[in-house]
Design an enzyme around this catalytic site. Sequence first.
Site, PDB file in Angstrom:
ATOM      1  N   GLY A  10      39.050  25.478  26.055  1.00 42.61           N
ATOM      2  CA  GLY A  10      38.544  26.216  27.220  1.00 42.61           C
ATOM      3  C   GLY A  10      37.876  27.510  26.797  1.00 42.61           C
ATOM      4  O   GLY A  10      37.924  28.515  27.508  1.00 42.61           O
ATOM      5  N   TYR A 140      47.933  24.027  41.203  1.00 36.65           N
ATOM      6  CA  TYR A 140      47.819  24.816  39.965  1.00 36.65           C
ATOM      7  C   TYR A 140      49.180  25.425  39.599  1.00 36.65           C
ATOM      8  O   TYR A 140      49.648  25.316  38.458  1.00 36.65           O
ATOM      9  CB  TYR A 140      46.775  25.901  40.206  1.00 36.65           C
ATOM     10  N   ILE A 170      42.633  38.138  36.262  1.00 38.43           N
ATOM     11  CA  ILE A 170      42.005  38.856  35.141  1.00 38.43           C
ATOM     12  C   ILE A 170      40.621  39.372  35.550  1.00 38.43           C
ATOM     13  O   ILE A 170      39.827  38.633  36.131  1.00 38.43           O
ATOM     14  CB  ILE A 170      41.866  37.924  33.901  1.00 38.43           C
TER      15      ILE A 170
HETATM   16  C1  AKB Z   1      43.643  32.198  39.873  1.00 40.92           C
HETATM   17  O1  AKB Z   1      43.290  33.009  40.745  1.00 40.92           O
HETATM   18  O2  AKB Z   1      43.835  30.993  40.087  1.00 40.92           O
HETATM   19  C2  AKB Z   1      43.914  32.714  38.472  1.00 40.92           C
HETATM   20  C3  AKB Z   1      45.355  33.011  38.260  1.00 40.92           C
HETATM   21  C4  AKB Z   1      45.997  34.132  38.962  1.00 40.92           C
HETATM   22  O3  AKB Z   1      45.995  32.351  37.490  1.00 40.92           O
HETATM   23  N1  AKB Z   1      43.120  33.878  38.226  1.00 40.92           N
END
Ligand code: AKB
Length: 316
Positions: A10, A140, A170
Amino acid sequence: MTKERLLVTGANGQIGTVLVQALQERYGYDQIVASDIKPPAEEHAIFEKLDVLNKTQMGEVIKKYGITQVFHLAAILSAKGEQNPKMAWDINMNGLFNVLELAKEYQLRVFNPSSIAVFGTESPREQTPQYRSVHPETVYGISKVAGEYWGLYFHKKFGVDIRSVRYPGIISYQSLPGGGTTDYAVEIFHAAVKGEHYQCFLKEDARLPMMYIPDAIRATIDLMEAPEASISVRTSYNLAGVSFTPAEIAAEIQSQIPGFTVSYKPDFRQAIAETWTETIDDSLARRDWGWKPEYDLPNMARDMIKNLSKQLVSSS
Ligand code: AKB
């Protein structure tokens, strides 16, 4: 320092772009292999086109370069994951599984980033503790929790030296994020330096944990270089930088770029943000490997505006 050879998956992503350069500066250009599913627009590193779902291909890259460490950044983030859960699960889980099996075979040290997405509405919102606070509510987040525990399993069962942090959102000027809920905090700076209005997709009071990229890169390298005996967390370390709302970052930018305007039109990403916590207790990272963030909101905003303005001048 022993001759380490590092593979970054990545590598064209928001963190990968900056991490590859930082690792090259630290270990030497020839020691770093950048990989991604597509080649970068401009090649600044030894590059291998690599699909993390293809274990055979990944194994060949590891053998070809004598890789000793993998920084496994390839993943689908929160917002994109909600739009395509099956794809997110497949890439996030099976990609990691391939890395872990190869790490076991070749005795590799692995960096497997996790995220604040492991927290949920059942987690304490303030100073979210390291333990007993994971309640993910996105695909996620679920994949990150599962990944944390697969890492722990491979560590305990096969001795894989796996290390991880739960990255906050980030913020970086070198590269754009893609598919995340915290992406607004980068987009807002791009609009501000171009003199454009910004319409934010989160509510003005959506406070989230964030971190400026130099802190995130330093945390990643410090953790990977820490002596094995000092690592007490093999799932993933809580990591805190700075927490702010869209209204607070807008006000900070306005204090440096007067006349900048922001409006708010929350979309589906607001619902994701509402499941995450606001501030993080990262005392174990501080204790175990000396973590301490350097950037607060005003310093980060000043540096972002300076660097994005320079980029704008040199591209015009
Ligand atoms: C997202 O917004 O999905 C990422 C994270 C906080 O892991 N930046």
